[in-house]
Design a protein around this motif. Structure first.
Motif, PDB file in Angstrom:
ATOM      1  N   LEU A   1       0.808  -1.221   0.000  1.00 47.97           N
ATOM      2  CA  LEU A   1       0.000   0.000   0.000  1.00 47.97           C
ATOM      3  C   LEU A   1       0.844   1.276   0.000  1.00 47.97           C
ATOM      4  CD1 LEU A   1      -2.816  -1.111   2.442  1.00 47.97           C
ATOM      5  CD2 LEU A   1      -2.835  -1.083  -0.041  1.00 47.97           C
ATOM      6  N   VAL A   2       1.986   1.236   0.686  1.00 49.64           N
ATOM      7  CA  VAL A   2       2.807   2.444   0.750  1.00 49.64           C
ATOM      8  C   VAL A   2       3.387   2.767  -0.623  1.00 49.64           C
ATOM      9  CG1 VAL A   2       5.039   3.248   1.631  1.00 49.64           C
ATOM     10  CG2 VAL A   2       3.333   2.406   3.204  1.00 49.64           C
ATOM     11  N   THR A   3       3.540   1.752  -1.461  1.00 52.96           N
ATOM     12  CA  THR A   3       4.081   1.987  -2.802  1.00 52.96           C
ATOM     13  C   THR A   3       3.013   2.505  -3.754  1.00 52.96           C
ATOM     14  OG1 THR A   3       5.615   0.183  -2.455  1.00 52.96           O
ATOM     15  CG2 THR A   3       5.319   0.897  -4.720  1.00 52.96           C
ATOM     16  N   SER A   4       1.829   1.898  -3.673  1.00 49.05           N
ATOM     17  CA  SER A   4       0.830   2.211  -4.702  1.00 49.05           C
ATOM     18  C   SER A   4      -0.394   2.939  -4.180  1.00 49.05           C
ATOM     19  CB  SER A   4       0.392   0.907  -5.370  1.00 49.05           C
ATOM     20  OG  SER A   4      -0.078   0.010  -4.389  1.00 49.05           O
ATOM     21  N   GLY A   5      -0.527   3.072  -2.891  1.00 49.17           N
ATOM     22  CA  GLY A   5      -1.719   3.693  -2.339  1.00 49.17           C
ATOM     23  C   GLY A   5      -2.865   2.687  -2.291  1.00 49.17           C
ATOM     24  N   LEU A   6      -4.007   3.157  -1.783  1.00 47.58           N
ATOM     25  CA  LEU A   6      -5.181   2.286  -1.668  1.00 47.58           C
ATOM     26  C   LEU A   6      -6.287   2.854  -2.551  1.00 47.58           C
ATOM     27  CD1 LEU A   6      -6.592  -0.097  -0.191  1.00 47.58           C
ATOM     28  CD2 LEU A   6      -7.265   1.534   1.561  1.00 47.58           C
ATOM     29  N   ASP A   7      -6.765   2.028  -3.452  1.00 45.51           N
ATOM     30  CA  ASP A   7      -7.812   2.479  -4.362  1.00 45.51           C
ATOM     31  C   ASP A   7      -8.967   1.491  -4.319  1.00 45.51           C
ATOM     32  OD1 ASP A   7      -9.261   3.764  -6.228  1.00 45.51           O
ATOM     33  OD2 ASP A   7      -7.706   3.817  -7.769  1.00 45.51           O
ATOM     34  N   LEU A   8     -10.054   1.894  -3.657  1.00 45.30           N
ATOM     35  CA  LEU A   8     -11.226   1.016  -3.544  1.00 45.30           C
ATOM     36  C   LEU A   8     -12.410   1.657  -4.262  1.00 45.30           C
ATOM     37  CD1 LEU A   8     -10.916   0.052   0.233  1.00 45.30           C
ATOM     38  CD2 LEU A   8     -10.294  -1.360  -1.727  1.00 45.30           C
ATOM     39  N   GLY A   9     -12.198   2.104  -5.439  1.00 47.98           N
ATOM     40  CA  GLY A   9     -13.275   2.736  -6.188  1.00 47.98           C
ATOM     41  C   GLY A   9     -13.541   4.134  -5.696  1.00 47.98           C
TER      42      GLY A   9
ATOM     43  N   ILE B   1     -13.145   5.190  -2.717  1.00 46.98           N
ATOM     44  CA  ILE B   1     -12.149   5.598  -1.716  1.00 46.98           C
ATOM     45  C   ILE B   1     -10.759   5.501  -2.330  1.00 46.98           C
ATOM     46  CG2 ILE B   1     -11.139   5.090   0.538  1.00 46.98           C
ATOM     47  CD1 ILE B   1     -13.835   3.760   1.254  1.00 46.98           C
ATOM     48  N   HIS B   2     -10.053   6.614  -2.305  1.00 43.21           N
ATOM     49  CA  HIS B   2      -8.670   6.582  -2.780  1.00 43.21           C
ATOM     50  C   HIS B   2      -7.778   7.254  -1.746  1.00 43.21           C
ATOM     51  CE1 HIS B   2      -5.258   6.489  -5.443  1.00 43.21           C
ATOM     52  NE2 HIS B   2      -5.036   7.744  -5.114  1.00 43.21           N
ATOM     53  N   ILE B   3      -6.780   6.516  -1.305  1.00 39.14           N
ATOM     54  CA  ILE B   3      -5.814   7.075  -0.355  1.00 39.14           C
ATOM     55  C   ILE B   3      -4.458   7.050  -1.018  1.00 39.14           C
ATOM     56  CG2 ILE B   3      -4.791   6.869   1.935  1.00 39.14           C
ATOM     57  CD1 ILE B   3      -7.285   5.290   2.783  1.00 39.14           C
ATOM     58  N   GLY B   4      -3.836   8.210  -1.111  1.00 38.78           N
ATOM     59  CA  GLY B   4      -2.538   8.332  -1.785  1.00 38.78           C
ATOM     60  C   GLY B   4      -1.448   7.564  -1.067  1.00 38.78           C
ATOM     61  N   ALA B   5      -0.377   7.257  -1.825  1.00 36.21           N
ATOM     62  CA  ALA B   5       0.698   6.417  -1.304  1.00 36.21           C
ATOM     63  C   ALA B   5       1.367   7.022  -0.064  1.00 36.21           C
ATOM     64  CB  ALA B   5       1.727   6.169  -2.398  1.00 36.21           C
ATOM     65  N   GLY B   6       1.464   8.330  -0.005  1.00 36.16           N
ATOM     66  CA  GLY B   6       2.186   8.945   1.116  1.00 36.16           C
ATOM     67  C   GLY B   6       1.290   9.367   2.261  1.00 36.16           C
ATOM     68  N   SER B   7       0.001   9.038   2.181  1.00 31.92           N
ATOM     69  CA  SER B   7      -0.942   9.515   3.200  1.00 31.92           C
ATOM     70  C   SER B   7      -0.716   8.834   4.549  1.00 31.92           C
ATOM     71  CB  SER B   7      -2.364   9.248   2.716  1.00 31.92           C
ATOM     72  OG  SER B   7      -3.267   9.490   3.776  1.00 31.92           O
ATOM     73  N   LEU B   8      -0.900   9.631   5.612  1.00 28.84           N
ATOM     74  CA  LEU B   8      -0.781   9.067   6.966  1.00 28.84           C
ATOM     75  C   LEU B   8      -1.912   8.088   7.277  1.00 28.84           C
ATOM     76  CD1 LEU B   8       0.269  12.053   9.251  1.00 28.84           C
ATOM     77  CD2 LEU B   8       1.667  10.157   8.444  1.00 28.84           C
ATOM     78  N   LEU B   9      -2.993   8.194   6.500  1.00 27.83           N
ATOM     79  CA  LEU B   9      -4.115   7.289   6.722  1.00 27.83           C
ATOM     80  C   LEU B   9      -3.717   5.828   6.515  1.00 27.83           C
ATOM     81  CD1 LEU B   9      -7.335   8.867   5.177  1.00 27.83           C
ATOM     82  CD2 LEU B   9      -7.042   7.966   7.494  1.00 27.83           C
ATOM     83  N   LEU B  10      -2.757   5.619   5.619  1.00 26.63           N
ATOM     84  CA  LEU B  10      -2.358   4.227   5.335  1.00 26.63           C
ATOM     85  C   LEU B  10      -1.765   3.538   6.560  1.00 26.63           C
ATOM     86  CD1 LEU B  10      -0.989   4.386   1.685  1.00 26.63           C
ATOM     87  CD2 LEU B  10      -3.041   3.266   2.505  1.00 26.63           C
ATOM     88  N   PRO B  11      -0.699   4.106   7.159  1.00 25.07           N
ATOM     89  CA  PRO B  11      -0.197   3.428   8.368  1.00 25.07           C
ATOM     90  C   PRO B  11      -1.239   3.361   9.474  1.00 25.07           C
ATOM     91  CG  PRO B  11       0.969   5.522   7.974  1.00 25.07           C
ATOM     92  CD  PRO B  11       0.167   5.233   6.754  1.00 25.07           C
ATOM     93  N   ILE B  12      -2.084   4.375   9.565  1.00 21.84           N
ATOM     94  CA  ILE B  12      -3.117   4.350  10.615  1.00 21.84           C
ATOM     95  C   ILE B  12      -4.044   3.150  10.399  1.00 21.84           C
ATOM     96  CG2 ILE B  12      -5.205   5.535  11.432  1.00 21.84           C
ATOM     97  CD1 ILE B  12      -3.700   8.196  11.013  1.00 21.84           C
ATOM     98  N   LEU B  13      -4.526   2.995   9.175  1.00 22.24           N
ATOM     99  CA  LEU B  13      -5.472   1.906   8.901  1.00 22.24           C
ATOM    100  C   LEU B  13      -4.802   0.535   8.986  1.00 22.24           C
ATOM    101  CD1 LEU B  13      -7.537   3.457   5.959  1.00 22.24           C
ATOM    102  CD2 LEU B  13      -8.193   3.222   8.360  1.00 22.24           C
ATOM    103  N   ILE B  14      -3.574   0.461   8.485  1.00 19.89           N
ATOM    104  CA  ILE B  14      -2.867  -0.828   8.523  1.00 19.89           C
ATOM    105  C   ILE B  14      -2.666  -1.273   9.968  1.00 19.89           C
ATOM    106  CG2 ILE B  14      -0.627  -1.934   8.095  1.00 19.89           C
ATOM    107  CD1 ILE B  14      -0.477  -0.164   5.526  1.00 19.89           C
ATOM    108  N   ILE B  15      -2.166  -0.355  10.788  1.00 19.16           N
ATOM    109  CA  ILE B  15      -1.863  -0.708  12.176  1.00 19.16           C
ATOM    110  C   ILE B  15      -3.160  -1.022  12.936  1.00 19.16           C
ATOM    111  CG2 ILE B  15      -0.908   0.171  14.349  1.00 19.16           C
ATOM    112  CD1 ILE B  15       1.084   1.784  12.550  1.00 19.16           C
ATOM    113  N   ALA B  16      -4.189  -0.222  12.671  1.00 17.04           N
ATOM    114  CA  ALA B  16      -5.466  -0.474  13.353  1.00 17.04           C
ATOM    115  C   ALA B  16      -6.015  -1.850  12.985  1.00 17.04           C
ATOM    116  CB  ALA B  16      -6.474   0.615  12.975  1.00 17.04           C
ATOM    117  N   SER B  17      -5.929  -2.193  11.710  1.00 19.46           N
ATOM    118  CA  SER B  17      -6.572  -3.435  11.267  1.00 19.46           C
ATOM    119  C   SER B  17      -5.858  -4.681  11.783  1.00 19.46           C
ATOM    120  CB  SER B  17      -6.667  -3.465   9.742  1.00 19.46           C
ATOM    121  OG  SER B  17      -5.386  -3.362   9.179  1.00 19.46           O
ATOM    122  N   VAL B  18      -4.525  -4.636  11.889  1.00 20.03           N
ATOM    123  CA  VAL B  18      -3.829  -5.867  12.300  1.00 20.03           C
ATOM    124  C   VAL B  18      -4.092  -6.220  13.772  1.00 20.03           C
ATOM    125  CG1 VAL B  18      -2.018  -5.660  10.559  1.00 20.03           C
ATOM    126  CG2 VAL B  18      -1.634  -4.693  12.833  1.00 20.03           C
TER     127      VAL B  18
END
Lengths: 352, 567
Positions: free
Chosen positions: A192-200, A202-219
């Motif tokens: 995800l950090v390389t390509s970002g998250l694209d769920l139609g 919902i799009h979260i850019g590769a450098g967004s802080l939301l990515l580590p937040i969501l990854i850490i929360a989900s695990v």
């Protein structure tokens, strides 16, 4: 994750004790627990330390702009600073021997200029550490909150409705549970950090802080959801729930008014522990280069920067490392205090 | 810097027609004498201990394309010709090796006739025959050699072998005669670089019965002074003296000094440096970490050797997508980046030199100029941020989003972060996209990834201007949607291609005029197209153990491992 399992047992004990006390005491258990927490000196010191870290990091822009007078996100490879009566380069070329290598300036121990020295791009390490603290704490607290909320909802639904709902949720949690936490977090981050998250939509850019937040929360969701589910299973058999069902209360009402208040103490006990775990996970991912991405900084990314300067400028890595230790220890002590307040008989440590 | 980066393209070929003069700076004393200048048997013996953080992949010399093992192949394999095993400029000279003499070139440069030496044996005791030579070149296609389709397809039958490697015969392309011991190569067209392509490890002569697939961890017998005896990519690679080796040409394959050479894998680079300092290792392959440079250059100066490399660090800009499809935007970035700062990031002025040109200094065709400078000097003086900001504004790209792609190793990522900061300073909304070392180089080549600007390096394959200008900035190197589109900026200008073709043709008859033309092409590309920001030319640091003697450096293959004394 033995500590988490200990915590699970402790949390279940907390809930049942809270229920017993609710039945026995006319005084609000919340109020008595908070009073007890206030009387716990260690927990209050820990809370003070935490608040201090939060306030200090929130003041980062003020420090950078009005005290250090620098931009901790801009390189300063050709910069010079005045120390005493002499000007010194921020990046100091080696003039001895063969003249190989350039070393960033070390700690000046002067808050007005490069207190902890510079990093490999000539940036003020102390100012970056304050900014990095904002990001680390933001990720720690927000991912902890998301984790707790999602896990509580899933645990309550699985525990209360049982049958197919329970089966589906439990199997999903089992799948996540089956992976070692760090392996799962690293795998998700690398992608995800390389390509970002694209769920139609919902799009979260590769450098967004939301990515580590969501990854850490989900695990970490299964580690909270499963004990919550167990607690709800127990609660469902209690007389007051049966009475509510018999009186024709809706599921939504029962979940909201009867189950949630009795699950809440357990969840609160979990929260400081999860925040501390999440801070450590974020730091680990960032040290590996797959957490917070430049130009953002976190304590983990600053440690990563410091690894290449460990022999010459160890404070680049030590500074944020100490911050992580202080914050996590404070969170653990506070977590202990919260558990003691909600269940004085619980002696298990839920620390990391 | 990772020297493994030179895996990207690290072959070394000499243009036999080009008269080249190469600069080399040895900060500490490194012997200019050739490896072949008198063998000193009193120094023979002992075990040479080399350290590398990781193994270099397959041991097959027709497949492996890493500097790490190409350095070792110099002592284990031979081609019909090879680069002379000496230090300094003559290391670019091609000399006969398994061939008795340089080839007879006929048929207007399309036929090369060699005579194979007699009496040479592989390390398994089997005699080298012309059948082995034929088998070697057939196998080169069968194992899908990385450059089979770009270098060796000049041989008659080569294109068919590229298409259907399994049935490759090279009929009419490689003709051998066991009675006369002759080997004849017939080319489709004259190729000034053919001998150089034979002299790199891909042209190593191997036994004809070597299986036609990548041999991976299994050593293949060779003819050099040493033979690989064991290889475990997780622990070590061992080389011992070839019991069947006798010196036939010290210039091509000299006798080595250590009895055994051992390359150990697995230590972190910081520990490797400490091991050399403590005398537990004799040399490390990996680049010295930035925080150890000062230490080794002061406390261990006599053990450090620094050499200029003919290589570029550069930032290619994609000329086909916004904002860098605008010339003014590309020129703005050229004005804005402070190359002195980048040199500082790399380790200081003793380890890198700022550059404005595509061709490295002292390279054939090099023309000193600096199109984007803070003053009118032909040498780099500094950035001109004001002009850069004005150009960004004039280009209409102010405020555009730009992602800088860089590898996630410390130096590359720092350079990427620096560029990102400067782009923000001149008016773009820049971000950094660090990628794993394993994927970045291919990622930035693929147009599907829409990379706007990146950080990368290019190490010479051979000392000819075409290796930079034609390979990196010609329409033939641009392939949309491919991971192997080495023209990363995507510049495709037919007029420049025509000039490059003219220069190549001129090389066959008038190398001096050709080099002058290459220099002009370099200047034309940078002034009229500015597809890159040339950043700096790096240097190489070798750190050897205290007991090590007879350090020699080849411009082609770097340090001669087998010529080191440990006794």
């Amino acid at each position: 994750m033995g500590e988490i399992e200990e915590s699970v047992s402790a949390v279940e004990a907390v809930t049942l004790n809270a229920l017993e006390r609710t039945a026995m005491d006319s005084e609000s258990p919340w109020r008595s627990s908070l009073q007890q927490l206030r009387r716990n000196r260690a927990a209050m010191i820990a809370l003070g330390v935490l608040l201090f870290m939060v306030v200090v990091t929130l003041l980062a822009p003020l420090y950078a702009h009005d005290i250090a007078h620098d931009n901790p996100f801009a390189s300063n490879l050709q910069g010079r600073i005045k120390i005493g009566n002499h000007y010194r380069s921020v990046m100091q070329a080696n003039t001895q021997g063969l003249g190989l290598g350039v070393t960033p300036i070390g700690p000046t121990w002067d808050f007005s200029k490069y207190f902890l020295g510079a990093d490999e791009l000539g940036r003020d390490v102390f100012a970056r550490m304050l900014y990095g603290g904002r990001v680390t704490l933001l990720i720690g607290f927000s991912s902890g909150l998301i984790c707790i909320v999602v896990a509580t909802v899933l645990g309550m639904l699985a525990g209360y409705f049982g049958r197919a709902t329970d089966w589906i949720i439990s199997r999903l949690l089992d799948i996540v549970w089956a992976f070692p936490i760090y392996l799962l977090a690293i795998s998700l981050s690398v992608i995800l950090v390389t390509s970002g998250l694209d769920l139609g939509i919902i799009h979260i850019g590769a450098g967004s802080l939301l990515l580590p937040i969501l990854i850490i929360a989900s695990v970490y969701v299964p580690y909270v959801a499963r004990p919550v589910r167990g607690i709800v299973f127990s609660l469902k058999e209690r007389e007051f729930i049966q009475a509510a069902i018999a009186s024709g209360a809706s599921d939504w009402h029962i979940l909201r008014k009867e189950i949630l208040p009795n699950v809440a103490p357990s969840v609160i006990v979990f929260f400081p522990l999860m925040v501390a775990l999440n801070i450590l996970t974020e730091s680990a991912l960032s040290i590996l280069g797959i957490g917070v991405q430049p130009p953002q900084a976190s304590w983990g990314t600053i440690i990563n920067d410091g690894l290449q300067l460990l022999y010459t400028r160890p404070w680049v890595a030590i500074g944020p490392g100490v911050c992580i230790v202080i914050t996590c220890v404070a969170l653990n002590i506070l977590g202990d205090g919260v558990r003691d307040a909600f269940d004085p008989r619980a002696k298990l440590r839920g620390s990391i | 810097m990772s020297r493994l980066k030179s895996m990207k393209r690290w072959g070394v070929i000499l243009s036999s027609l080009a008269v080249c003069s190469f600069g080399i700076i040895a900060v500490s004393a490194s012997s200019p004498a050739g490896a072949s200048s008198g063998y000193q048997s009193k120094h023979a013996g002992g075990t040479l201990h080399l350290d590398a953080t990781a193994a270099g992949g397959t041991l097959d010399p027709q497949v492996n394309y890493t500097l790490q093992y190409w350095q070792l192949y110099q002592a284990t394999y031979d081609g019909l010709v090879s680069f002379q095993k000496v230090g300094g400029d003559p290391s670019f000279d091609v000399v006969p090796d398994l061939a008795t003499a340089m080839p007879k070139v006929t048929n207007s440069g399309k036929t090369y006739t060699f005579t194979l030496r007699k009496g040479i044996k592989f390390s398994n005791g089997k005699a080298v025959t012309v059948a082995d030579v034929l088998g070697t070149f057939q196998r080169l296609f069968k194992v899908s050699n990385p450059n089979a389709g770009s270098w060796y397809n000049d041989i008659v039958g080569g294109p068919a072998c590229v298409t259907t490697p399994a049935t490759c015969t090279l009929k009419g392309g490689v003709v051998v005669n066991a009675a006369t011991n002759s080997v004849v190569f017939n080319l489709i067209a004259p190729d000034a670089e053919f001998l150089d392509q034979l002299a790199v490890p891909f042209g190593s002569i191997l036994p004809a019965n070597t299986p036609p697939k990548d041999q991976g961890d299994t050593p293949i017998p060779g003819t050099g002074a040493y033979a690989f005896t064991s290889y475990n990519p997780n622990s070590a690679l061992i080389m011992k003296r070839n019991p069947y080796f006798k010196v036939w040409s010290a210039a091509a394959q000299p006798q080595g000094y250590p009895n055994e050479i051992e390359m150990t894998f697995g230590l972190p680079v910081e520990s490797e440096v400490t091991a050399v300092e403590n005398g537990q290792a004799d040399w490390i392959f990996d680049p010295i970490p930035a925080d150890r440079l000062s230490e080794i250059s002061t406390k261990y100066a006599s053990q450090v050797h620094v050499h200029t490399l003919t290589a570029d660090w550069y930032a290619p800009m994609n000329v086909n997508i916004a904002p860098f499809n605008n010339l003014k935007a590309r020129q703005a970035v050229n004005y804005a980046l402070n190359k002195n700062s980048l040199v500082s990031l790399y380790g200081g002025k003793e380890l890198a030199v700022p550059t404005c040109t595509i061709l490295p200094p002292a390279f054939p065709g090099y023309l000193q100029y600096c199109a984007y400078n803070s003053n009118s000097s032909s040498t780099y003086a500094g950035p001109d941020i004001a002009k850069a900001k004005a150009l960004v504004k004039a280009s209409g790209t102010l405020g555009d989003k730009v992602a800088v792609v860089a590898q996630n190793d410390p130096v590359d990522e720092s350079v990427g972060e620096y560029i990102e900061g400067v782009l923000n300073q001149i008016g773009y909304k820049a971000s950094l996209k660090p990628l794993s070392q394993n994927i970045e180089f291919n990622y930035i080549q693929n147009t599907n990834n829409k990379v706007q600007i990146s950080v990368t390096q290019w190490f010479q394959d051979y000392p000819a201007a075409s290796d930079f200008l034609k390979v990196l900035l010609n329409c033939s190197g641009f392939h949309k949607g491919s991971d192997n589109s080495i023209n990363i900026s995507g510049l495709c200008d037919k007029a420049i291609d025509t000039q490059e073709a003219t220069a190549e043709t001129l090389e066959l008859t008038n190398p001096t005029a050709a080099n002058k033309l290459w220099g002009q092409i370099d200047k034309t590309i940078m002034t009229t197209e500015a597809p890159w920001v040339p950043l700096f030319n790096p240097k190489l640091v070798d750190f050897v153990g205290k007991r090590v003697g007879n350090y020699q450096f080849s411009l082609q293959f770097y340090m001669y491992v087998d010529q080191l004394w440990v006794k």
